[in-house]
Design a protein around this motif. Structure first.
Motif, short mmCIF file in Angstrom:
data_model
loop_
_atom_site.label_atom_id
_atom_site.label_comp_id
_atom_site.label_asym_id
_atom_site.label_seq_id
_atom_site.Cartn_x
_atom_site.Cartn_y
_atom_site.Cartn_z
N VAL A 199 10.84 13.21 -1.83
CA VAL A 199 11.68 12.18 -1.22
C VAL A 199 12.58 12.78 -0.15
CG1 VAL A 199 13.62 10.62 -1.64
CG2 VAL A 199 11.63 10.57 -3.16
N ALA A 200 13.24 13.88 -0.48
CA ALA A 200 14.16 14.51 0.48
C ALA A 200 13.41 15.02 1.70
CB ALA A 200 14.93 15.63 -0.20
N CYS A 250 8.32 3.53 -6.61
CA CYS A 250 9.67 4.11 -6.58
C CYS A 250 9.81 5.28 -5.60
CB CYS A 250 10.08 4.55 -7.99
SG CYS A 250 10.34 3.17 -9.12
N ILE A 251 8.82 6.15 -5.56
CA ILE A 251 8.95 7.32 -4.68
C ILE A 251 9.04 6.88 -3.22
CG2 ILE A 251 7.81 9.41 -3.84
CD1 ILE A 251 6.67 9.77 -6.66
N ASP A 252 8.12 6.01 -2.81
CA ASP A 252 8.12 5.56 -1.42
C ASP A 252 9.33 4.68 -1.11
OD1 ASP A 252 5.51 6.62 -0.32
OD2 ASP A 252 4.79 5.58 -2.09
N CYS A 253 9.79 3.92 -2.10
CA CYS A 253 10.97 3.09 -1.91
C CYS A 253 12.20 3.95 -1.69
CB CYS A 253 11.15 2.18 -3.13
SG CYS A 253 12.45 0.93 -2.93
N HIS A 254 12.38 4.96 -2.54
CA HIS A 254 13.53 5.86 -2.38
C HIS A 254 13.46 6.59 -1.04
CE1 HIS A 254 14.24 6.17 -7.02
NE2 HIS A 254 14.52 5.00 -6.52
N ASN A 262 0.84 -1.20 0.00
CA ASN A 262 0.00 0.00 0.00
C ASN A 262 0.88 1.25 0.00
OD1 ASN A 262 -2.30 1.61 0.14
ND2 ASN A 262 -2.35 1.55 2.38
N PRO A 263 1.52 1.56 -1.13
CA PRO A 263 2.43 2.71 -1.16
C PRO A 263 1.67 4.04 -1.18
CG PRO A 263 2.27 1.71 -3.33
CD PRO A 263 1.49 0.84 -2.41
N PRO A 264 1.96 4.95 -0.28
CA PRO A 264 1.25 6.23 -0.22
C PRO A 264 1.28 7.02 -1.53
CG PRO A 264 2.51 5.91 1.78
CD PRO A 264 2.91 4.80 0.85
N HIS A 265 2.39 6.92 -2.29
CA HIS A 265 2.52 7.68 -3.52
C HIS A 265 2.26 6.83 -4.77
CE1 HIS A 265 4.70 10.17 -0.56
NE2 HIS A 265 4.29 11.17 -1.31
N THR A 288 22.92 10.31 -3.66
CA THR A 288 22.20 9.36 -4.50
C THR A 288 22.58 9.62 -5.96
OG1 THR A 288 20.18 10.53 -5.22
CG2 THR A 288 20.25 9.76 -2.93
N GLY A 289 22.33 8.64 -6.81
CA GLY A 289 22.63 8.79 -8.24
C GLY A 289 21.46 9.30 -9.04
N GLU A 290 20.44 9.85 -8.40
CA GLU A 290 19.26 10.33 -9.12
C GLU A 290 19.62 11.48 -10.07
OE1 GLU A 290 15.71 9.76 -5.95
OE2 GLU A 290 17.51 10.76 -5.23
N VAL A 291 18.96 11.46 -11.21
CA VAL A 291 19.17 12.50 -12.23
C VAL A 291 17.84 13.18 -12.51
CG1 VAL A 291 19.74 12.91 -14.66
CG2 VAL A 291 21.13 11.33 -13.29
N LEU A 292 17.82 14.49 -12.43
CA LEU A 292 16.60 15.25 -12.66
C LEU A 292 16.02 14.96 -14.04
CD1 LEU A 292 14.63 17.45 -11.66
CD2 LEU A 292 16.18 19.15 -12.70
N GLY A 293 14.77 14.51 -14.08
CA GLY A 293 14.10 14.28 -15.34
C GLY A 293 14.41 12.97 -16.03
N GLU A 294 15.24 12.12 -15.42
CA GLU A 294 15.59 10.86 -16.08
C GLU A 294 14.42 9.88 -16.08
OE1 GLU A 294 19.71 8.90 -16.02
OE2 GLU A 294 18.59 7.76 -14.51
N ARG A 295 13.67 9.87 -15.00
CA ARG A 295 12.46 9.05 -14.93
C ARG A 295 11.28 9.96 -14.65
NH1 ARG A 295 14.95 4.20 -11.15
NH2 ARG A 295 16.64 3.62 -12.57
N PRO A 296 10.24 9.88 -15.48
CA PRO A 296 9.15 10.87 -15.40
C PRO A 296 8.39 10.86 -14.08
CG PRO A 296 8.63 9.09 -16.94
CD PRO A 296 10.07 8.95 -16.60
N MET A 297 8.26 9.71 -13.44
CA MET A 297 7.49 9.65 -12.20
C MET A 297 8.34 9.95 -10.97
SD MET A 297 5.51 6.43 -10.44
CE MET A 297 5.01 6.50 -8.72
N SER A 298 9.47 9.27 -10.85
CA SER A 298 10.21 9.29 -9.59
C SER A 298 11.37 10.27 -9.56
CB SER A 298 10.72 7.89 -9.26
OG SER A 298 11.62 7.44 -10.26
N GLN A 299 11.73 10.87 -10.72
CA GLN A 299 12.87 11.77 -10.71
C GLN A 299 12.54 13.12 -11.34
OE1 GLN A 299 16.53 9.88 -12.01
NE2 GLN A 299 16.19 8.10 -10.72
#
Length: 329
Positions: free
Chosen positions: A130-131, A86-90, A74-77, A111-122
């Motif tokens: 997330v932060a 992905c959002i709740d996992c991160h 039951n992920p909140p996001h 983290t290795g996240e890149v802005l805009g690399e994944r439409p939902m989670s980044q």
């Protein structure tokens, strides 16, 4: 405790290229980096271990199975394209990293996240969420896209040199590939390559399991990784091994209350039966075991290991595998 005169980062490490590059970028300015990775039934630490070895850094491995499974149900996001929250996992991973940061005195969480690399989670909103909701908003550093984001505390006070961070944005992997060549990084897993929650077939099984058995346990999740799955009319589930390695995994997953059916044909499957097992379920499991064995003339001899320790031996003829298709998950 890290010495106060040494700048250190705890970096989430998946073994993917972005996570490896985040470490390299910080190492380049003298930051001591320790990797952090997690294990659940949906992903393991193997790729991160290989990545840490390639980078020459220490790696912390945490098993978050129970907490993660509760969230996956039951992920909140919500979910991504498959059953990947992905959002709740991160967020969970960053929160766990924050607890270690506070305990051991690291300067930031990378983290290795890149802005805009994944439409939902980044996207920008997701990265901020997330932060912020992790509880450690001012120390979550994304070295690959930091110049496009608000400065974190260690950047503002000079512990991390912001000018030596990057401004990568979007789904193109070209900048990362160029950096990989620069840093001599040759082996890494593809994005989300280690997470079963992004796999369509696995997600179908997981979705069905949560619907049929909301109280599904980690044992049930491990079993999803094995074999062919069939839902019987009673609600019980039969799992049929595909090969010798699969058979071994299925036998290892068996617990009290399960039944195992083993064929004398080589190669032949092991079948695990789980649920409120009825006599009709045992008969179907027997027929599955026979029918997914290699084709032979005459009856196939099977060993039944039933709940309570009872062992039976039966003989049964093979049916067409297609006759079970309506039960298949």
């Amino acid at each position: 405790m890290t010495p106060k005169d040494e700048i250190s980062a705890l970096s989430l490490l998946s073994g993917g290229l972005d996570s490896l590059l985040a470490v390299k970028i910080l190492q380049e300015q003298g930051v001591r980096v320790v990797g952090l990775t997690f294990t659940t039934p949906f992903f393991g630490a193997e790729n991160a271990r290989r990545g840490a070895e390639q980078l020459g850094i220490e790696l912390i491995v945490l098993d978050i199975t129970d907490e993660h499974l509760k969230m996956v149900k039951n992920p909140p996001h919500g979910y991504g394209k498959q059953m990947n929250p992905c959002i709740d996992c991160h967020m969970m991973m960053v929160r766990k990293a924050g607890e270690i940061l506070m305990r051991d005195g690291y300067d930031c969480i990378a983290t290795g996240e890149v802005l805009g690399e994944r439409p939902m989670s980044q996207n920008r909103q997701s990265l901020d969420t997330v932060a912020r909701q992790s509880g450690y908003p001012d120390v979550v550093l994304r070295p690959l896209s930091a110049l496009l984001l608000e400065p974190t505390l260690p950047e503002r006070d000079g512990r991390i040199d912001r000018e030596r961070l990057l401004a990568i944005e979007g789904r193109s992997r070209k900048p990362q590939m160029e950096l990989a060549q620069k840093y001599g990084i040759r082996t890494y897993v593809q994005p989300a390559g280690g997470c079963l929650l992004t796999d369509p077939r696995f997600s179908d099984r997981l979705r069905e399991l949560i619907q049929k058995k909301p109280d599904a346990t980690p044992d049930d999740m491990w079993l999803l990784r094995c074999g062919r799955h069939f839902r019987l009319s009673s609600g019980a589930k039969a799992v049929v091994g595909r090969n010798e390695q699969d058979n071994g995994r299925i036998e290892a997953c068996a617990k009290e209350g399960d039944a195992l059916i083993i064929s004398d044909v080589t190669p032949g499957p092991v079948v695990l039966l789980r649920g409120l097992i009825q006599d009709a379920d045992i008969q179907i499991a027997v027929e599955l075991c026979a029918s997914f064995s290699d084709r032979v003339e005459g009856d196939i001899h099977l060993e039944l290991r039933l709940p309570g320790g009872e062992v039976r031996h039966v003989s049964v003829q093979q049916r067409a595998r297609e006759s079970f298709e309506q039960m298949r998950i």
